[in-house]
Design an enzyme around this catalytic site. Structure first.
Site, mmCIF file in Angstrom:
data_model
loop_
_atom_site.group_PDB
_atom_site.id
_atom_site.type_symbol
_atom_site.label_atom_id
_atom_site.label_comp_id
_atom_site.label_asym_id
_atom_site.label_seq_id
_atom_site.Cartn_x
_atom_site.Cartn_y
_atom_site.Cartn_z
ATOM 1 N N ASP A 15 45.154 101.637 54.524
ATOM 2 C CA ASP A 15 45.654 100.413 53.886
ATOM 3 C C ASP A 15 45.562 100.448 52.366
ATOM 4 O OD1 ASP A 15 46.065 99.458 56.487
ATOM 5 O OD2 ASP A 15 44.028 98.657 56.571
ATOM 6 N N LYS A 18 50.066 102.833 50.855
ATOM 7 C CA LYS A 18 50.910 104.027 50.992
ATOM 8 C C LYS A 18 52.380 103.667 51.190
ATOM 9 C CE LYS A 18 48.347 105.146 54.564
ATOM 10 N NZ LYS A 18 47.255 104.171 54.478
ATOM 11 N N GLY A 42 50.070 100.532 59.756
ATOM 12 C CA GLY A 42 50.855 99.356 59.338
ATOM 13 C C GLY A 42 51.134 99.529 57.864
ATOM 14 N N HIS A 43 52.349 99.927 57.529
ATOM 15 C CA HIS A 43 52.699 100.217 56.134
ATOM 16 C C HIS A 43 53.642 99.137 55.612
ATOM 17 C CE1 HIS A 43 51.716 104.776 56.739
ATOM 18 N NE2 HIS A 43 50.699 103.971 56.994
ATOM 19 N N GLN A 226 46.882 106.141 58.040
ATOM 20 C CA GLN A 226 45.413 105.988 57.943
ATOM 21 C C GLN A 226 44.944 106.527 56.580
ATOM 22 O OE1 GLN A 226 46.632 107.472 61.274
ATOM 23 N NE2 GLN A 226 46.983 105.320 61.489
ATOM 24 N N THR A 302 48.482 95.681 61.102
ATOM 25 C CA THR A 302 48.798 95.995 62.493
ATOM 26 C C THR A 302 48.109 95.035 63.451
ATOM 27 O OG1 THR A 302 49.208 98.304 62.021
ATOM 28 C CG2 THR A 302 48.573 97.806 64.266
HETATM 29 P P1 GDP Z 1 49.236 101.052 53.818
HETATM 30 O O1 GDP Z 1 48.821 101.032 55.234
HETATM 31 O O2 GDP Z 1 48.490 102.057 53.012
HETATM 32 O O3 GDP Z 1 50.725 101.204 53.642
HETATM 33 O O4 GDP Z 1 48.832 99.641 53.209
HETATM 34 P P2 GDP Z 1 49.070 98.199 53.902
HETATM 35 O O5 GDP Z 1 50.507 97.883 53.846
HETATM 36 O O6 GDP Z 1 48.393 98.135 55.214
HETATM 37 O O7 GDP Z 1 48.220 97.283 52.941
HETATM 38 C C1 GDP Z 1 48.480 97.192 51.567
HETATM 39 C C2 GDP Z 1 48.745 95.712 51.245
HETATM 40 O O8 GDP Z 1 48.672 95.528 49.834
HETATM 41 C C3 GDP Z 1 50.139 95.254 51.625
HETATM 42 O O9 GDP Z 1 50.102 93.894 51.917
HETATM 43 C C4 GDP Z 1 50.959 95.514 50.348
HETATM 44 O O10 GDP Z 1 52.094 94.662 50.258
HETATM 45 C C5 GDP Z 1 49.950 95.162 49.301
HETATM 46 N N1 GDP Z 1 50.047 95.907 48.041
HETATM 47 C C6 GDP Z 1 50.407 97.201 47.827
HETATM 48 N N2 GDP Z 1 50.228 97.536 46.530
HETATM 49 C C7 GDP Z 1 49.756 96.435 45.908
HETATM 50 C C8 GDP Z 1 49.340 96.151 44.570
HETATM 51 O O11 GDP Z 1 49.350 96.994 43.685
HETATM 52 N N3 GDP Z 1 48.877 94.882 44.325
HETATM 53 C C9 GDP Z 1 48.808 93.917 45.288
HETATM 54 N N4 GDP Z 1 48.340 92.722 44.944
HETATM 55 N N5 GDP Z 1 49.189 94.144 46.560
HETATM 56 C C10 GDP Z 1 49.639 95.391 46.861
HETATM 57 P P1 IMO Z 2 47.317 102.606 57.880
HETATM 58 O O1 IMO Z 2 48.266 103.757 58.062
HETATM 59 C C1 IMO Z 2 43.285 101.048 58.526
HETATM 60 C C2 IMO Z 2 41.222 102.400 62.154
HETATM 61 C C3 IMO Z 2 40.920 101.369 63.217
HETATM 62 C C4 IMO Z 2 39.612 101.910 63.763
HETATM 63 C C5 IMO Z 2 39.839 103.419 63.716
HETATM 64 C C6 IMO Z 2 40.279 104.035 65.042
HETATM 65 O O2 IMO Z 2 47.977 101.286 57.902
HETATM 66 O O3 IMO Z 2 46.452 102.831 56.696
HETATM 67 P P2 IMO Z 2 42.611 103.979 66.344
HETATM 68 O O4 IMO Z 2 43.381 102.840 66.928
HETATM 69 O O5 IMO Z 2 43.358 104.763 65.327
HETATM 70 O O6 IMO Z 2 41.983 104.857 67.381
HETATM 71 O O7 IMO Z 2 41.360 103.283 65.589
HETATM 72 O O8 IMO Z 2 40.847 103.633 62.740
HETATM 73 N N1 IMO Z 2 42.646 102.487 61.742
HETATM 74 C C7 IMO Z 2 43.118 102.027 60.581
HETATM 75 N N2 IMO Z 2 42.507 101.337 59.593
HETATM 76 N N3 IMO Z 2 44.582 101.400 58.396
HETATM 77 C C8 IMO Z 2 45.185 102.122 59.357
HETATM 78 O O9 IMO Z 2 46.422 102.633 59.228
HETATM 79 C C9 IMO Z 2 44.466 102.428 60.542
HETATM 80 N N4 IMO Z 2 44.764 103.070 61.693
HETATM 81 C C10 IMO Z 2 43.633 103.119 62.407
HETATM 82 O O10 IMO Z 2 40.761 100.085 62.668
HETATM 83 O O11 IMO Z 2 38.558 101.612 62.902
HETATM 84 MG MG MG Z 3 48.108 99.663 56.658
#
Ligand code: GDP
Ligand code: IMO
Ligand code: MG
Length: 428
Positions: A15, A18, A42-43, A226, A302
Site C-alpha cells: 500500500d 504503487k 488493491g492498487h 504487496q 482490498t
Molecule cells: P498500492 O497498493 O501500493 O497501490 O497502494 P494503495 O492504493 O493500496 O494505497 C495508497 C493510497 O494512497 C491510495 O488511496 C492512493 O490513492 C493514495 N495515494 C497515493 N499516493 C498518494 C500521495 O502522495 N498522497 C496522498 N495523500 N495519497 C496518496
Molecule cells: P498491495 O499490492 C497490504 C497482507 C495481508 C496479510 C498478509 C498475507 O495493495 O500493496 P495474503 O492474503 O496475501 O495471504 O495475506 O499480507 N497483504 C497486503 N497488505 N497490501 C497488500 O497488497 C497486501 N496483500 C496482502 O494483510 O497480512
Molecule cells: Mg494496496
C-alpha cells in the site's frame, strides 16, 4: 540513458502507492506486467478524476498504447478477474484487446479460499490476518505440484485427472480435519471449464512477449504487488504473503532474465503502514497514529481493514535496497505529514552496534528502535508538482531519507492524482 525495462515495487508492507505510480509512468512503457500475488492486491489510481481500485489488472490498463501482461507467477481468481474487467472496461475501453495472460498461471480454486478462511479462524493455526482470498493455499498447491493452471482448464480430460487428485485431498482435509462439508467435484470442474473458455482468447506466452518486445526496443514496466517486507523469503515471516514480492520475484514470475530489469524503483511511504498481524517496530500508538491514518486515508483498498501507522523505518528499507539492487526511491504521501511539528525516522534497531541493522530471522517484536527527528513544515506540500516549490524543511526530510537509505529519491508524490507528482529524475 533510459533502462530497457523498469520495475515499480513496494519496499514496505504494501500500500505504498504503487498503483498511482505505475499509472503515472505508463506513458514511458509499452507494456506493464503483473508477475506475482493475486487479488490480495488493491492498487488505487485516479483516472480522469475517478478513483479506481485494481486487484489483478496492471495499473497501466487505462493507457491505450500499453499492453497489459499477467505473468505466470500470478495466482488468478477468474471470478475476481472477470468482475474487474467488467467494472473497469467502461473507463479503460478495449481491455480484452490489450490484455495477455500466461497459460501457466495457477488458478485460485474455491477450496483455496475455504482453506484460507478455515485456517484463519481456527485456533490451531497462527492468525496471519490474510485477505482470505485463497492466496496462500494456491501458492502451496503450486509448489507442491498439484495446482490447476490455466492450461489445464482447456482440456476436460486433463482437468478431470488433475482435479480428482487435488480435490480428493482437500475434501479429506475439510471433512476429517475441519469437520466441514466436502466440495462438489462437478461444480468445481464445470466452473473451471467455463473460465477456461473465457480465458482462452487472452492467453499468450508472456515470457516470449517480453523477449519479443525488448528485441524491438520496447519497454516493459514490471508492477509489484504487496511489498518487500511481505515477501515470503525476505519479509517478516510468518507474517508475510506467499509470493516473492521483492524484485527477486520479477524474473521467475514474469519470465525474463534477472539482468533485463535495468531500473528498480522502490516505492516507500513517508511513514509506514501495515494491515494484518505481525510486528512493526516503529508503530505509533495513540492519537498521533490515528491522526496520520485518518489524514492518509489508511484503510485497506482490498479488505477495508484499518492500516496501522508507524514512522519511516529506514533500517528495513535499507536492508531491502541492499539485497535487491534497488536503483532509487519514489517517496509517496509526504503531504500526509504536512503540519506535524516533528517527524521521526528510525535509523537503528538497537543502541548495541551488533543489533542495529536488520538481520535475517531477527525477532522484530524485540527490537528497540532509535530515531532521528526532523523538524516538520507548517506549509502544505499537498498537490505540489515542482520541487523548487517545496518548503525547505520538507526538502530536508526528503534529503534525509535519501541519505539514510543510500539511494536517490527520483519521484515524490504529494497527492493521489497524477498531477501531484514530482519527477526529479527525468531519465526514468
Ligand atoms: P498500492 O497498493 O501500493 O497501490 O497502494 P494503495 O492504493 O493500496 O494505497 C495508497 C493510497 O494512497 C491510495 O488511496 C492512493 O490513492 C493514495 N495515494 C497515493 N499516493 C498518494 C500521495 O502522495 N498522497 C496522498 N495523500 N495519497 C496518496
Ligand atoms: P498491495 O499490492 C497490504 C497482507 C495481508 C496479510 C498478509 C498475507 O495493495 O500493496 P495474503 O492474503 O496475501 O495471504 O495475506 O499480507 N497483504 C497486503 N497488505 N497490501 C497488500 O497488497 C497486501 N496483500 C496482502 O494483510 O497480512
Ligand atoms: Mg494496496
Amino acid at each position: 540513458m533510459k533502462a530497457k525495462n523498469l520495475a515499480v515495487l513496494g519496499l514496505q508492507w504494501g500500500d505504498e502507492g504503487k498503483g498511482k505510480i505505475v499509472n503515472f509512468l505508463s506513458d514511458r512503457a509499452d507494456a506493464a506486467c503483473r508477475y506475482q500475488g493475486g487479488h490480495n492486491a488493491g492498487h488505487t489510481l485516479i483516472v480522469e478524476g475517478k478513483k479506481l481500485v485494481l486487484h489483478l489488472l496492471p495499473s497501466s490498463i487505462c493507457h491505450q498504447n500499453a499492453s497489459s501482461l499477467i505473468g505466470k507467477g500470478v495466482v488468478i481468481s477468474c471470478e475476481a478477474l472477470f468482475a474487474e474487467i467488467e467494472e473497469i472496461e467502461p473507463i479503460a475501453n478495449g481491455i480484452l484487446d490489450r490484455l495477455k495472460i500466461s497459460p501457466a498461471c495457477t488458478l485460485i480454486q474455491p477450496y483455496h479460499i475455504l482453506l484460507d478462511q478455515l485456517k484463519e479462524k481456527s485456533n490451531s493455526f497462527t492468525t496471519i490476518g490474510t485477505t482470505l482470498r485463497g492466496i496462500g493455499p494456491a501458492y502451496e498447491d503450486k509448489v507442491s505440484r498439484k495446482a490447476i493452471r490455466i492450461i489445464d482448464t482447456l482440456s476436460e480430460t486433463k482437468l478431470n485427472s488433475k482435479l480428482e487428485e487435488t480435490l480428493s485431498f482437500y475434501n479429506f482435509l475439510f471433512k476429517e480435519y475441519f469437520g466441514e462439508k466436502e466440495l462438489d467435484f462437478n461444480e468445481v470442474k464445470d466452473k473451471n471449464l467455463e473460465y477456461g473458455n473465457k480465458l482462452s482468447p487472452l492467453l499468450a506466452d508472456v515470457s516470449n512477449e517480453i523477449f519479443t518486445m525488448n528485441k524491438k526496443n520496447k519497454r516493459v514496466l514490471f508492477e509489484g504487488a504487496q511489498g518487500a517486507l511481505l515477501d515470503v523469503d525476505q519479509g517478516t515471516y510468518p507474517f508475510v504473503t506467499a509470493s516473492n514480492c521483492s524484485p527477486a520475484g520479477i524474473a521467475s514470475g514474469a519470465g525474463c532474465g534477472p539482468l533485463d530489469v535495468g531500473y528498480i524503483l522502490g516505492v516507500v511511504k513517508a511513514y509506514v503502514t501495515r494491515v494484518g498481524e505481525g510486528p512493526m517496530p516503529t508503530e505509533i500508538e495513540g492519537s498521533l497514529g490515528e491522526e496520520i491514518a485518518k489524514k492518509g486515508g489508511e484503510v485497506g483498498a482490498t479488505t477495508g481493514r484499518p492500516r496501522r501507522c508507524g514512522w519511516f523505518d529506514a533500517v528495513s528499507v535499507k536492508r531491502i535496497i541492499q539485497s535487491n539492487s534497488v536503483s532509487a526511491l519514489c517517496l509517496t504521501k509526504i503531504d500526509v505529514l504536512d503540519g506535524l511539528e516533528n517527524i521521526k525516522i528510525c535509523t537503528g534497531y538497537d543502541e548495541d552496534e551488533s543489533k542495529k541493522a536488520f538481520a535475517e530471522c531477527m525477532e522484530l517484536e524485540d527490537v528497540n528502535p532509535s530515531y532521528i527527528e526532523i523538524e516538520g513544515w507548517p506549509e502544505p506540500t499537498a498537490g505540489i508538482n515542482n520541487y523548487d516549490d517545496f518548503p525547505q524543511k520538507a526538502k530536508n526530510f526528503v534529503e534525509k531519507i535519501a541519505e539514510v537509505c543510500g539511494v536517490p529519491v527520483d519521484i515524490i508524490s504529494t497527492g493521489p492524482d497524477d498531477a501531484s507528482t514530482i519527477l526529479i529524475n527525468q531519465e526514468i
